[in-house]
Enzyme design. Structure first.
Site, PDB file in Angstrom:
ATOM      1  N   ALA A  28      40.777  38.732  41.631  1.00 60.18           N
ATOM      2  CA  ALA A  28      40.966  40.053  42.215  1.00 60.18           C
ATOM      3  C   ALA A  28      41.600  39.845  43.588  1.00 60.18           C
ATOM      4  O   ALA A  28      41.714  38.722  44.077  1.00 60.18           O
ATOM      5  CB  ALA A  28      39.635  40.785  42.326  1.00 60.18           C
ATOM      6  N   TYR A  29      41.990  40.951  44.195  1.00 60.28           N
ATOM      7  CA  TYR A  29      42.769  40.870  45.430  1.00 60.28           C
ATOM      8  C   TYR A  29      42.088  41.610  46.572  1.00 60.28           C
ATOM      9  O   TYR A  29      41.699  42.765  46.430  1.00 60.28           O
ATOM     10  CB  TYR A  29      44.168  41.452  45.202  1.00 60.28           C
ATOM     11  CG  TYR A  29      44.994  40.551  44.313  1.00 60.28           C
ATOM     12  CD1 TYR A  29      45.851  39.614  44.859  1.00 60.28           C
ATOM     13  CD2 TYR A  29      44.873  40.604  42.930  1.00 60.28           C
ATOM     14  CE1 TYR A  29      46.581  38.754  44.053  1.00 60.28           C
ATOM     15  CE2 TYR A  29      45.600  39.749  42.114  1.00 60.28           C
ATOM     16  CZ  TYR A  29      46.454  38.826  42.681  1.00 60.28           C
ATOM     17  OH  TYR A  29      47.169  37.982  41.879  1.00 60.28           O
ATOM     18  N   LEU A  30      41.975  40.915  47.702  1.00 63.13           N
ATOM     19  CA  LEU A  30      41.523  41.545  48.930  1.00 63.13           C
ATOM     20  C   LEU A  30      42.647  42.391  49.526  1.00 63.13           C
ATOM     21  O   LEU A  30      42.398  43.369  50.208  1.00 63.13           O
ATOM     22  CB  LEU A  30      41.084  40.485  49.947  1.00 63.13           C
ATOM     23  CG  LEU A  30      39.790  39.758  49.622  1.00 63.13           C
ATOM     24  CD1 LEU A  30      39.627  38.525  50.488  1.00 63.13           C
ATOM     25  CD2 LEU A  30      38.604  40.692  49.792  1.00 63.13           C
ATOM     26  N   GLU A  82      40.086  44.987  46.277  1.00 65.33           N
ATOM     27  CA  GLU A  82      40.683  46.230  45.809  1.00 65.33           C
ATOM     28  C   GLU A  82      40.230  46.463  44.366  1.00 65.33           C
ATOM     29  O   GLU A  82      39.880  45.512  43.662  1.00 65.33           O
ATOM     30  CB  GLU A  82      42.208  46.138  45.891  1.00 65.33           C
ATOM     31  CG  GLU A  82      42.714  46.030  47.314  1.00 65.33           C
ATOM     32  CD  GLU A  82      44.221  45.856  47.404  1.00 65.33           C
ATOM     33  OE1 GLU A  82      44.899  45.758  46.359  1.00 65.33           O
ATOM     34  OE2 GLU A  82      44.730  45.814  48.537  1.00 65.33           O
ATOM     35  N   ASN A 144      50.938  39.168  39.257  1.00 64.86           N
ATOM     36  CA  ASN A 144      49.536  39.465  38.951  1.00 64.86           C
ATOM     37  C   ASN A 144      48.996  40.576  39.837  1.00 64.86           C
ATOM     38  O   ASN A 144      48.252  41.434  39.380  1.00 64.86           O
ATOM     39  CB  ASN A 144      48.676  38.208  39.123  1.00 64.86           C
ATOM     40  CG  ASN A 144      48.801  37.246  37.966  1.00 64.86           C
ATOM     41  OD1 ASN A 144      47.812  36.861  37.374  1.00 64.86           O
ATOM     42  ND2 ASN A 144      50.012  36.835  37.636  1.00 64.86           N
TER      43      ASN A 144
END
Length: 156
Positions: A28-30, A82, A144
Site C-alpha cells: 500500500a502507499y503512504l 492511502e 502499481n
C-alpha cells in the site's frame, strides 16, 4: 539510486514453468503524488519501505530508495496508508543475462500480468522471452500506485 527498467504485458503463462521463485506481496502507499510515491510492502516476514521519484520523460528511469523495515512497523504503517492495496504474486525468471520479475495481480487487478526487467543502462540490450508481450514502459496506468485508484477490473 537510479532504477532503470522496462515493463511489458505478458502474453502467456509459460513464465511459470521457467520461474525459480514465487512470492506473495501485499503493498500500500503512504503517498501516491506524481512527483514521488512512498510504498510499504510486506512479503512473509520481510517488509520494505520504498520511495520512488518521478519517472524520466521516456519512463525508463527514476530515483528509487529502498530500506528493509520491521514487519510489525510495516503493519502499523499500512493502517495509515492511502485507501486500497495491491496484492500480487511475483515470479522471478532468469533469461539471458537478466532476471525478469513477473507480477500476477490479484483482487481488483486480477487478470493483469506484467513483466519488468532492470537494466544497467537505458540503451542496454536484452533477450526477450517468448512470453513477453507489448511494452508498456512509461504508461502511467500500469504503475502499481495508479492501479490502487484505477484498478484493472474497471478498464474494460
Amino acid at each position: 539510486m537510479i532504477e532503470i527498467e522496462r515493463k511489458f504485458l505478458v502474453k502467456s503463462n509459460d513464465y511459470k514453468r521457467e520461474s525459480k521463485k514465487k512470492t506473495l506481496f501485499v503493498q500500500a502507499y503512504l503517498n501516491t503524488h506524481l512527483e514521488r510515491t512512498i510504498r510499504i510492502r510486506i512479503s512473509g516476514d520481510t517488509a520494505l519501505m520504498t520511495i520512488k521519484g518521478k519517472s524520466s520523460e521516456n519512463g525508463l528511469s527514476r530515483f528509487e530508495w529502498e530500506k528493509e523495515i520491521d514487519v510489525v512497523d510495516a503493519r502499523e504503517l499500512l493502517k495509515i496508508c492511502e485507501p486500497g492495496k495491491i496484492e500480487k504474486y511475483r515470479y522471478e525468471v532468469d533469461h539471458g543475462n537478466h532476471t525478469y520479475e513477473i507480477d500476477e495481480f490479484l483482487e481488483d487487478n486480477q487478470g493483469l500480468v506484467l513483466a519488468e526487467v532492470e537494466l544497467q543502462d537505458e540503451n542496454e540490450t536484452f533477450i526477450k522471452p517468448s512470453w513477453l508481450g507489448t511494452e508498456v514502459t512509461g504508461s502511467l496506468e500500469y504503475y502499481n500506485s495508479n492501479l490502487i485508484n484505477k484498478p484493472y477490473k474497471n478498464w474494460k
